[in-house]
Design a protein around this motif. Structure first.
Motif, PDB file in Angstrom:
ATOM      1  N   ASP A 176       0.849  -1.198   0.000  1.00  0.00           N
ATOM      2  CA  ASP A 176       0.000   0.000   0.000  1.00  0.00           C
ATOM      3  C   ASP A 176       0.880   1.241   0.000  1.00  0.00           C
ATOM      4  O   ASP A 176       0.749   2.126   0.848  1.00  0.00           O
ATOM      5  N   TYR A 177       1.788   1.295  -0.971  1.00  0.00           N
ATOM      6  CA  TYR A 177       2.789   2.355  -0.945  1.00  0.00           C
ATOM      7  C   TYR A 177       2.167   3.742  -1.025  1.00  0.00           C
ATOM      8  O   TYR A 177       2.470   4.622  -0.217  1.00  0.00           O
ATOM      9  N   THR A 178       1.292   3.964  -2.015  1.00  0.00           N
ATOM     10  CA  THR A 178       0.740   5.307  -2.192  1.00  0.00           C
ATOM     11  C   THR A 178      -0.145   5.717  -1.017  1.00  0.00           C
ATOM     12  O   THR A 178      -0.210   6.891  -0.662  1.00  0.00           O
ATOM     13  N   THR A 179      -0.828   4.744  -0.410  1.00  0.00           N
ATOM     14  CA  THR A 179      -1.672   5.055   0.744  1.00  0.00           C
ATOM     15  C   THR A 179      -0.831   5.568   1.908  1.00  0.00           C
ATOM     16  O   THR A 179      -1.221   6.510   2.611  1.00  0.00           O
ATOM     17  N   GLU A 180       0.322   4.952   2.101  1.00  0.00           N
ATOM     18  CA  GLU A 180       1.170   5.319   3.233  1.00  0.00           C
ATOM     19  C   GLU A 180       2.060   6.518   2.937  1.00  0.00           C
ATOM     20  O   GLU A 180       2.350   7.315   3.828  1.00  0.00           O
ATOM     21  N   ALA A 181       2.499   6.664   1.683  1.00  0.00           N
ATOM     22  CA  ALA A 181       3.448   7.738   1.352  1.00  0.00           C
ATOM     23  C   ALA A 181       2.757   9.056   1.023  1.00  0.00           C
ATOM     24  O   ALA A 181       3.302  10.126   1.317  1.00  0.00           O
ATOM     25  N   ASP A 182       1.576   9.007   0.420  1.00  0.00           N
ATOM     26  CA  ASP A 182       0.900  10.231  -0.017  1.00  0.00           C
ATOM     27  C   ASP A 182      -0.165  10.666   0.986  1.00  0.00           C
ATOM     28  O   ASP A 182      -1.335  10.841   0.650  1.00  0.00           O
ATOM     29  N   LYS A 183       0.241  10.831   2.213  1.00  0.00           N
ATOM     30  CA  LYS A 183      -0.640  11.373   3.242  1.00  0.00           C
ATOM     31  C   LYS A 183       0.101  12.491   3.967  1.00  0.00           C
ATOM     32  O   LYS A 183       1.300  12.712   3.744  1.00  0.00           O
ATOM     33  N   PHE A 185       2.166  14.516   6.611  1.00  0.00           N
ATOM     34  CA  PHE A 185       3.176  14.264   7.631  1.00  0.00           C
ATOM     35  C   PHE A 185       3.503  15.577   8.335  1.00  0.00           C
ATOM     36  O   PHE A 185       3.311  16.671   7.778  1.00  0.00           O
ATOM     37  N   LYS A 186       4.008  15.480   9.546  1.00  0.00           N
ATOM     38  CA  LYS A 186       4.347  16.685  10.298  1.00  0.00           C
ATOM     39  C   LYS A 186       5.520  17.429   9.675  1.00  0.00           C
ATOM     40  O   LYS A 186       5.641  18.648   9.838  1.00  0.00           O
ATOM     41  N   SER A 187       6.389  16.708   8.999  1.00  0.00           N
ATOM     42  CA  SER A 187       7.539  17.349   8.360  1.00  0.00           C
ATOM     43  C   SER A 187       7.936  16.545   7.126  1.00  0.00           C
ATOM     44  O   SER A 187       7.584  15.360   6.989  1.00  0.00           O
ATOM     45  N   SER A 188       8.695  17.190   6.249  1.00  0.00           N
ATOM     46  CA  SER A 188       9.160  16.507   5.041  1.00  0.00           C
ATOM     47  C   SER A 188      10.147  15.392   5.377  1.00  0.00           C
ATOM     48  O   SER A 188      10.243  14.399   4.650  1.00  0.00           O
TER      49      SER A 188
END
Length: 608
Positions: A176-183, A185-188
């Motif tokens: 589920d790469y895009t689900t986890e990566a494209d959300k 986040f508090k920082s880059s």
């Protein structure tokens, strides 16, 4: 079988099995038809069902053992041998006079058939020479020549590569790469850490699936660059397969391309110490590396790679086209094979180009048929039939455009022509799209476009290619109607992947319409109840066809489908948006039941 030589111990072994003293030779390959040309001139030959002559030769040991005694040994031995084989055999004393006569007649028929085949071969050879002389007229240096297209046609996958493809598909299916990566986040930094974690997990899983010990070593040493060629090859195979088959990997490819997009980004690649991106293996590149570019310039390649379509041709015409194609393929294989390029390699390249031709035919045909329906049922100059004016008014029935009947006719025709040229150049556009998506210099931004978080990225190569296609279409028409704005890299079309995905949907939109119209007459002929329903409710088959097309050409090209004119309207992207909007409203149309009766299931197709 054993030969006449004695055993190594110097003693002659006892005859345990009489069959061990026979040797069997098969001078013909399986599937070869026995004719007078290859030695089958007499009815006494043994004829196999598969077209193979079986010759049994007795060696000296067999002769000494008395195997030449026909009644006592030879005939029973042959019968035993043939009991376990698929051959039907005719021998002396094993067939009736009637069977013997049929065999004799069959031999004569073979002679006649052979003479006829020889005559056909001579005529085909003359025709083949004419084709070779005249074929050059079909080749030009335009964007659509075989040589130019071959630069973007992927090479067909081998059996070994298909095994590797299944591994990549399974890897993408379970992550589920895009689900986890494209959300959010508090920082880059946290997002970069998450991206690196999931990318390395996928890479490590692929290595472990191939070799458990190598996967364990990779986990301990964390040296992914050691498998750089492996990763590049695996991902290249998956990308190549997707380009050749746009209807496949519809969910897996998105995750794969976004994973690679992050893997080659400046924030991730230094940690991996290598690039996962490799060039796509194309027909042109394959031939160029092996000194076979001349194949793409041969006039016969048009015939050798052209798909043989049934359409309304007779069986004789189809057989004639198949023979021409087979002769052209054989000639090209023999002419262009060299030390580095085998005949099988030439065949692979020709079949890869055939795959491209098949793709273009299957995806352009629905567009061509809809254009034909527009020209058959409607006229641009005048609308004499009451109730079938294509004119639309802004604000009425959801329309965002105002067109007269003539203007709307040409607007729909130009839109369909544009879609056809985009499909015709799809492989080139796909190559440019991947170049933009996997660019190491042009990064993306994660933005909320109103349709969730999307990767918004400028795509200069795809945009430039699209502009060329648009200019080519505009040159074909006298006057361009509507806007020529190409949305790419904004909230409407965030990146090149979205752009490619939108235009691969065109055949899925038009094919159900074509299928409905083509099957309408058939279901009415097969079922009197449906025929009565169509006549009473819609005024007949032809009237119903025109009603469906009238609604489509008027409502699917009215600029609807968005909240404002800029997002829909008459722009290049907005034309497709309006067509999708019509699809979403199909179930509200009075003829929706007709679509269901003709087998309609949806516009999305399969996702596997």
């Amino acid at each position: 079988l054993p030969s006449d030589s004695k055993p190594d111990n110097g003693t002659e072994s006892p005859i345990v099995n009489k069959f061990s003293h026979c040797s069997i030779s098969r001078p013909m390959n399986e599937g070869v038809k026995p004719t007078t040309a290859n030695g089958f001139a007499n009815f006494t030959d043994i004829r196999g069902d598969s077209g193979t002559r079986v010759t049994i030769t007795l060696n000296q040991s067999a002769v000494k053992a008395g195997f030449l005694k026909e009644e006592e040994v030879l005939m029973p031995m042959l019968e035993k041998f043939l009991e376990a084989s698929p051959y039907s055999v005719v021998l002396d004393k094993c067939c009736t006079e009637q069977q013997r006569k049929e065999i004799i007649d069959a031999s004569q028929r073979e002679k006649d058939d052979f003479e006829q085949l020889q005559q056909n071969a001579d005529s085909d050879e003359e025709e083949f020479e004419d084709i070779h002389d005249l074929g050059g007229a079909e080749i030009d240096d335009s964007h659509n020549s075989v040589k130019e297209r071959a630069k973007y046609i992927p090479l067909r996958l081998s059996m070994g590569e298909r095994k590797m493809l299944r591994l990549v598909e399974a890897s993408m299916d379970c992550c589920d790469y895009t689900t986890e990566a494209d959300k959010t986040f508090k920082s880059s930094t946290r997002r970069t850490h998450a991206q690196l974690k999931y990318i390395t997990s996928v890479l490590r899983g692929m290595v472990t699936a191939c070799d458990y010990s190598a996967g364990r070593k990779l986990l301990e040493e964390d040296n992914y660059s050691e498998y750089e060629n492996f990763f590049r090859q695996m991902f290249e195979i998956a990308r190549r397969h997707k380009i050749m088959n746009p209807e496949k990997m519809r969910t897996e490819y998105g995750k794969l391309i976004y994973l690679l997009q992050d893997a080659v980004s400046p924030s991730i690649m230094p940690h991996l110490t290598f690039s996962c991106k490799g060039p796509i293996e194309t027909v042109y590149k394959f031939l160029e590396d092996r000194g076979g570019i001349g194949l793409l310039e041969d006039p016969l390649i048009e015939i050798a790679t052209r798909e043989v379509l049934a359409e309304k041709k007779t069986r004789t015409q189809i057989s004639h086209e198949i023979r021409r194609k087979e002769k052209a393929v054989a000639h090209l294989k023999q002419t262009y094979q060299n030390r580095n390029l085998s005949s099988d390699d030439v065949h692979l390249c020709l079949y890869s180009i055939c795959d491209n031709d098949s793709f273009l035919n299957s995806n352009r045909v629905p567009i061509d048929k809809v254009i034909g329906y527009l020209q058959q049922f409607f006229s641009p100059r005048s609308n004499n039939e009451e109730g079938y004016s294509l004119s639309i008014v802004d604000g009425k029935d959801g329309s965002r455009l105002s067109h007269s009947h003539e203007r709307q006719y040409y607007f729909a025709l130009q839109s369909l022509t544009l879609w056809r040229d985009i499909i015709d150049d799809m492989f080139r556009l796909w190559a440019m799209a991947e170049e933009d998506l996997l660019s190491e210099s042009v990064s993306y931004e994660l933005q909320d476009t109103g349709q969730g978080f999307q990767r918004v990225q400028q795509s200069p190569r795809t945009y430039k290619s699209m502009q060329k296609i648009l200019s080519r279409v505009q040159a074909k028409v006298n006057q361009w109607i509507g806007s020529n704005v190409i949305h790419l890299g904004d909230h409407n079309v965030p990146n090149a992947l979205t752009f490619i995905d939108k235009y691969t949907q065109v055949p899925r939109i038009l094919s159900p319409i074509v299928t409905c119209l083509e099957n309408l007459e058939r279901i009415c002929e097969e079922n009197d109840g449906i025929l009565k329903f169509v006549e009473d409710g819609f005024g007949g088959v032809e009237q119903l066809k025109k009603d469906i097309l009238y609604d489509f050409f008027k409502s699917a090209f009215d600029g609807s489908g968005a909240d404002n004119f800029y997002d829909a309207g008459s722009c290049i992207d907005g034309r497709l948006t309006s067509a999708w909007n019509w699809c979403s409203q199909l179930q509200e149309k009075p003829f929706y039941c007709i679509f269901k009766l003709t087998g309609f299931t949806g516009f999305d197709g399969e996702f596997k």
